[in-house]
Design a protein around this motif. Structure first.
Motif, short mmCIF file in Angstrom:
data_model
loop_
_atom_site.label_atom_id
_atom_site.label_comp_id
_atom_site.label_asym_id
_atom_site.label_seq_id
_atom_site.Cartn_x
_atom_site.Cartn_y
_atom_site.Cartn_z
N LYS A 74 8.16 43.08 56.51
CA LYS A 74 8.46 43.28 57.93
C LYS A 74 9.92 43.66 58.11
N ALA A 75 10.81 42.93 57.40
CA ALA A 75 12.25 43.21 57.50
C ALA A 75 12.55 44.62 57.03
N ILE A 76 11.86 45.05 55.97
CA ILE A 76 12.08 46.39 55.43
C ILE A 76 11.54 47.44 56.39
N ARG A 77 10.35 47.20 56.91
CA ARG A 77 9.75 48.15 57.87
C ARG A 77 10.62 48.32 59.10
N ASN A 78 11.14 47.18 59.62
CA ASN A 78 11.94 47.22 60.85
C ASN A 78 13.42 47.47 60.59
N ALA A 79 13.79 47.57 59.32
CA ALA A 79 15.20 47.74 58.94
C ALA A 79 16.08 46.67 59.57
N THR A 80 15.65 45.41 59.46
CA THR A 80 16.43 44.30 60.00
C THR A 80 16.76 43.30 58.89
N PRO A 81 17.85 43.54 58.18
CA PRO A 81 18.24 42.62 57.11
C PRO A 81 18.70 41.27 57.65
N SER A 82 18.59 40.24 56.81
CA SER A 82 19.12 38.92 57.16
C SER A 82 20.39 38.60 56.38
N GLY A 83 20.69 39.43 55.38
CA GLY A 83 21.89 39.19 54.59
C GLY A 83 22.61 40.48 54.24
N GLU A 137 18.87 35.37 54.07
CA GLU A 137 20.26 34.92 54.01
C GLU A 137 20.54 34.32 52.64
N HIS A 138 19.54 33.60 52.12
CA HIS A 138 19.72 32.90 50.87
C HIS A 138 20.02 33.85 49.72
N ARG A 156 33.82 35.29 50.15
CA ARG A 156 33.86 34.58 51.43
C ARG A 156 32.46 34.62 52.02
N TYR A 157 32.04 33.49 52.54
CA TYR A 157 30.67 33.38 53.06
C TYR A 157 30.71 33.10 54.55
N ASP A 158 29.95 33.83 55.30
CA ASP A 158 29.92 33.64 56.74
C ASP A 158 28.46 33.58 57.20
N PHE A 159 28.10 32.41 57.72
CA PHE A 159 26.72 32.23 58.15
C PHE A 159 26.63 32.04 59.64
N SER A 160 25.72 32.73 60.25
CA SER A 160 25.43 32.48 61.64
C SER A 160 24.01 31.97 61.72
N HIS A 161 23.88 30.66 61.91
CA HIS A 161 22.54 30.08 61.92
C HIS A 161 21.73 30.49 63.14
N ASN A 163 21.84 33.44 64.65
CA ASN A 163 21.31 34.80 64.46
C ASN A 163 20.54 34.96 63.16
N LYS A 164 20.53 33.90 62.35
CA LYS A 164 19.87 33.98 61.06
C LYS A 164 20.43 35.13 60.23
N LEU A 165 21.73 35.16 60.13
CA LEU A 165 22.39 36.27 59.47
C LEU A 165 23.48 35.74 58.54
N ALA A 166 23.54 36.28 57.34
CA ALA A 166 24.59 35.87 56.39
C ALA A 166 25.38 37.10 55.98
N HIS A 167 26.70 36.96 55.98
CA HIS A 167 27.57 37.99 55.44
C HIS A 167 28.35 37.40 54.28
N VAL A 168 28.37 38.11 53.18
CA VAL A 168 29.17 37.69 52.03
C VAL A 168 30.13 38.82 51.70
N TRP A 169 31.38 38.49 51.59
CA TRP A 169 32.39 39.47 51.20
C TRP A 169 32.89 39.10 49.80
N TRP A 170 32.80 40.02 48.88
CA TRP A 170 33.31 39.78 47.54
C TRP A 170 34.32 40.87 47.21
N GLU A 171 35.41 40.44 46.64
CA GLU A 171 36.49 41.39 46.37
C GLU A 171 37.18 41.04 45.06
N ARG A 172 37.48 42.06 44.29
CA ARG A 172 38.34 41.87 43.11
C ARG A 172 39.09 43.15 42.82
N ASP A 173 40.38 42.98 42.62
CA ASP A 173 41.22 44.16 42.33
C ASP A 173 41.47 44.30 40.84
#
Ligand SMILES: [Zn+2]
Length: 173
Positions: A74-83, A137-138, A156-161, A163-173
């Motif tokens: 469903k998420a793929i069909r509707n293009a609505t990611p959770s993470g 999100e998991h 860095r982890y940012d969760f919005s419970h 909106n059921k949405l998780a953002h993860v930022w990973w960085e390395r130089d």
């Protein structure tokens, strides 16, 4: 003149927690079910990949499955990611293939536990950035941990419970 007004906490004690147990009351529906898009099977109150032992016809409770669309599809069909996993930094540009392989492997391992967690999209339009979207999100969180474990860097982890949405930022130089 003295007022005789009494203050009570009645409004508070009377408050009912309408949300309590709501998520539990969601009925699983009839079992088994099979996803028309990916073939995953819902039985014994969990999703499994096709061909798992309990899905086979020799299982004592085997019944022909009903067709449905699983939450991942469903998420793929509707293009609505959770993470979302946002990767950036010089290290990414230099080790892109290796990093993408790690993410794909980790997603495959995670799918053994929960086939509803899936990578949806790889946004590779920029050379020094990569954004991966996931159906849960998991899985986004798990990919972030895998990146830290394999390549260090900063996550860095940012969760919005709500909106059921998780953002993860990973960085390395
Ligand atoms: Zn599916």
């Amino acid at each position: 003149m003295q007022t005789n007004k009494r203050y009570t906490n009645q409004t508070f004690t009377k408050r009912v927690d309408h949300e309590a147990g709501k998520h539990r009351s969601t009925r699983a529906g009839s079992e088994p079910q099979v996803c028309a898009d990916c073939g995953n099977v819902y039985a014994d109150r969990r999703w499994t990949k096709p061909g798992a032992p309990s899905n086979e016809a020799k299982h004592p409770h085997f019944r022909p499955p009903k067709t449905t669309i699983c939450l991942a599809c469903k998420a793929i069909r509707n293009a609505t990611p959770s993470g979302y996993v946002h990767l950036s930094g010089k290290f990414l540009a230099a080790h892109r293939e290796e990093i993408e392989q790690l993410l794909a492997n980790e997603a495959a391992r995670a799918a053994e536990d929960n086939p509803l967690g899936r990578i949806m999209n790889w946004d590779e339009t920029k050379e020094a950035e990569l954004t991966v979207t996931t159906t849960t999100e998991h899985l986004a969180q798990r990919l972030g941990h895998a990146l830290e474990k394999a390549f260090r860097g900063k996550a860095r982890y940012d969760f919005s419970h709500e909106n059921k949405l998780a953002h993860v930022w990973w960085e390395r130089d």
